[in-house]
Design a protein around this motif. Structure first.
Motif, short mmCIF file in Angstrom:
data_model
loop_
_atom_site.label_atom_id
_atom_site.label_comp_id
_atom_site.label_asym_id
_atom_site.label_seq_id
_atom_site.Cartn_x
_atom_site.Cartn_y
_atom_site.Cartn_z
N ALA A 1 0.98 -1.29 0.12
CA ALA A 1 -0.17 -0.02 0.02
C ALA A 1 0.78 1.40 0.04
O ALA A 1 0.60 2.25 -0.66
CB ALA A 1 -1.01 -0.22 1.20
N LEU A 2 1.95 1.30 0.55
CA LEU A 2 2.74 2.25 0.65
C LEU A 2 3.65 2.36 -0.74
O LEU A 2 3.70 3.76 -1.02
CB LEU A 2 4.00 2.09 1.54
CG LEU A 2 3.59 2.46 3.09
CD1 LEU A 2 4.67 1.86 4.09
CD2 LEU A 2 2.91 3.72 3.50
N GLY A 3 3.85 1.56 -1.27
CA GLY A 3 4.06 1.55 -2.82
C GLY A 3 3.26 2.44 -3.51
O GLY A 3 3.36 3.20 -4.39
N VAL A 4 1.87 1.98 -3.53
CA VAL A 4 0.74 2.81 -4.17
C VAL A 4 0.80 4.39 -3.63
O VAL A 4 0.70 5.17 -4.45
CB VAL A 4 -0.44 2.10 -4.27
CG1 VAL A 4 -1.68 2.95 -4.84
CG2 VAL A 4 -0.35 0.65 -4.55
N ALA A 5 1.10 4.50 -2.26
CA ALA A 5 0.96 5.84 -1.84
C ALA A 5 2.10 6.49 -2.63
O ALA A 5 1.76 7.85 -2.68
CB ALA A 5 1.16 5.80 -0.24
N GLY A 6 3.23 6.03 -2.61
CA GLY A 6 4.50 6.60 -3.22
C GLY A 6 4.31 7.20 -4.46
O GLY A 6 4.66 8.38 -5.10
N ALA A 7 3.78 6.23 -5.41
CA ALA A 7 3.14 6.54 -6.83
C ALA A 7 2.18 7.83 -6.60
O ALA A 7 2.47 8.79 -7.63
CB ALA A 7 2.79 5.34 -7.52
N MET A 8 1.25 7.60 -6.11
CA MET A 8 0.09 8.46 -6.23
C MET A 8 0.59 9.93 -5.55
O MET A 8 0.27 10.79 -5.92
CB MET A 8 -1.10 8.01 -5.45
CG MET A 8 -1.86 7.02 -6.16
SD MET A 8 -3.33 6.44 -5.40
CE MET A 8 -4.06 5.26 -6.81
N GLY A 9 1.55 9.50 -4.55
CA GLY A 9 1.96 10.84 -3.65
C GLY A 9 2.85 11.98 -4.94
O GLY A 9 2.82 13.15 -4.45
N VAL A 10 3.42 11.21 -5.97
CA VAL A 10 3.85 12.07 -7.15
C VAL A 10 2.86 12.96 -7.68
O VAL A 10 3.12 14.30 -7.89
CB VAL A 10 4.79 11.26 -8.13
CG1 VAL A 10 5.27 12.15 -9.03
CG2 VAL A 10 5.91 10.38 -7.40
N VAL A 11 1.51 12.50 -8.00
CA VAL A 11 0.65 13.38 -8.33
C VAL A 11 0.23 14.35 -7.42
O VAL A 11 -0.07 15.50 -7.58
CB VAL A 11 -0.76 12.28 -8.74
CG1 VAL A 11 -1.76 13.17 -9.57
CG2 VAL A 11 -0.29 11.22 -9.58
N VAL A 12 0.09 14.00 -6.25
CA VAL A 12 -0.23 14.87 -5.12
C VAL A 12 0.62 16.22 -5.15
O VAL A 12 0.13 17.28 -5.30
CB VAL A 12 -0.27 14.20 -3.83
CG1 VAL A 12 -0.41 15.30 -2.60
CG2 VAL A 12 -1.22 13.29 -3.58
N ALA A 13 2.18 15.70 -5.27
CA ALA A 13 2.91 16.79 -5.28
C ALA A 13 2.93 17.87 -6.51
O ALA A 13 2.75 18.90 -6.34
CB ALA A 13 4.48 16.30 -5.18
N MET A 14 2.55 17.34 -7.73
CA MET A 14 2.61 17.89 -8.86
C MET A 14 1.30 18.65 -8.92
O MET A 14 1.12 19.92 -9.09
CB MET A 14 2.32 16.83 -10.24
CG MET A 14 3.58 16.12 -10.44
SD MET A 14 3.48 14.95 -11.79
CE MET A 14 3.46 16.07 -13.17
N ASP A 15 -0.05 18.27 -8.29
CA ASP A 15 -1.13 18.94 -8.09
C ASP A 15 -1.06 20.22 -7.15
O ASP A 15 -1.34 21.56 -7.51
CB ASP A 15 -2.14 18.23 -7.76
CG ASP A 15 -2.85 17.20 -9.01
OD1 ASP A 15 -2.20 17.43 -10.09
OD2 ASP A 15 -3.57 16.25 -8.70
N GLU A 16 -0.27 19.83 -6.20
CA GLU A 16 -0.10 20.97 -5.12
C GLU A 16 0.86 21.98 -5.83
O GLU A 16 0.50 23.28 -5.32
CB GLU A 16 0.54 20.26 -3.84
CG GLU A 16 0.89 21.49 -2.71
CD GLU A 16 1.37 20.72 -1.37
OE1 GLU A 16 1.18 21.54 -0.73
OE2 GLU A 16 1.89 19.70 -1.46
N GLY A 17 1.78 21.63 -6.53
CA GLY A 17 2.61 22.63 -6.99
C GLY A 17 2.13 23.68 -7.84
O GLY A 17 2.09 24.45 -8.26
#
Length: 347
Positions: A57-73
């Protein structure tokens, strides 16, 4: 089990970008609450608080976390360097679990293609994880049934390794589910998993939901249960597996492995290939996360130890390969105790 630990919800938020939706596992089994994650700070906090946990699940969180960072940016007007710094924060949020960094690294090269390409790849990480879990569960069950001839098996597991720890299905609990589907499970002994009780809160919830016979026991009972002859095998997950088969998992796993070795019963580690770290020859270099001592000395706001007593709270231990009979991955089953390391599956 219908609860999904992590997914991307396109409908969340009001800007059309959606959010990473996490099931808040700190509140289970009493409450089913979701967190919509739209900032790097919120994701790092959720990971640190174990609202989302379990290596896959943390692997999926890491991948989706990149999208979170891009959207926040995009919302905040960050430059490229700031976005990359946010991605690094996600990547390093927990040091022991290799899957978190692995998930980030799977999608990070696609950032220059845009967030939609990254999101598509992150969703693929989640789909691939479920497929891997189902295959490793099948292979692990086959390996066990070739060696154990009781009509129905009694199994011990430690921590939570089911749907709540993955994108779906599970790893060690996936093996148990596969055996249950074949009508080969008599009883599951689920260690409570102190100090945060992932076994009694989460594993028991999943076993009950699936109608799998089980009992919850104190961690300190595990060795006695095994040596009394009440268990036919033990199966656990992992947060990082070195090339030789040394396996880092939730604290308390090592004691289970030692008891299995003394009793002469199989000790299996079940994990997707993403948990295997071939860059580490053995487990001596695995960083062991140490969490707040308050998790040991305080329970639901009530202090269990004297105010002058500090807590020692390593979150993981490393089981040496000499105690690991089998490592079940979607690529096959290695037998570290017999001298077959993970490099044999990595070719």
């Amino acid at each position: 089990m219908t609860l999904i630990a992590i997914e991307w919800d396109d409908a969340a938020g009001d800007d059309g970008r959606g959010a990473c939706r996490l099931l808040d596992q700190t509140l289970l089994p009493g409450r089913t609450t979701f967190r919509d994650i739209r900032s790097t700070d919120d994701l790092v906090t959720a990971i640190a608080e174990l609202a989302v946990r379990g290596a896959p699940a943390l692997g999926v969180a890491g991948a989706m976390g990149v999208v979170v960072a891009m959207d926040e940016g995009a919302r905040s007007g960050w430059d490229e360097a700031q976005v990359q710094q946010a991605v690094d924060r996600v990547r390093h949020a927990r040091p022991t679990a290799v899957n978190l960094a692995w998930g980030v690294d799977q999608v990070r090269p696609l950032m220059e293609q845009g967030r939609d390409a990254v999101l598509a790849a992150a969703r693929e990480v989640a789909r691939d994880d479920e497929a891997a879990n189902r295959e490793l569960s099948r292979l692990g069950a086959d390996w066990l049934l070739e060696r154990l001839d009781r009509p129905r098996l009694r199994v011990l597991t430690h921590c939570n390794t089911g749907s709540l720890a993955t994108s779906a299905w599970g790893t060690a609990l996936g093996v148990i589910r596969e055996l249950h589907a074949r009508d080969r499970i008599e009883l599951v002994y689920a260690d409570e998993t102190r100090p945060l009780l992932q076994g009694s809160r989460l594993t028991a919830l999943e076993l009950a939901s699936d109608g799998i016979p089980h009992v919850v026991q104190a961690d300190g009972a595990a060795a006695s249960t095994i040596l009394r002859g009440l268990v036919d095998f033990a199966v656990v997950g992992a947060d990082r597996i070195a090339a030789n088969g040394d396996a880092a998992n939730k604290i308390g796993t090592l004691g289970v492995a030692l008891a299995c070795a003394d009793a002469g019963i199989p000790f299996m580690v079940a994990a997707p290939w993403s948990t295997v770290d071939l860059s580490m020859a053995d487990g001596s270099g695995i960083e062991i996360e140490e969490r707040s001592g308050d998790e040991v000395t305080v329970l639901n706001g009530t202090r269990l130890a004297p105010v002058d007593s500090s807590g020692f709270n390593p979150a993981f231990d490393v089981t040496p390969a000499r105690l690991v009979d089998a490592v079940a991955t979607e690529r096959g089953v290695a037998e570290p105790r017999r001298g077959t390391d993970l490099t044999s599956l990595g070719r």
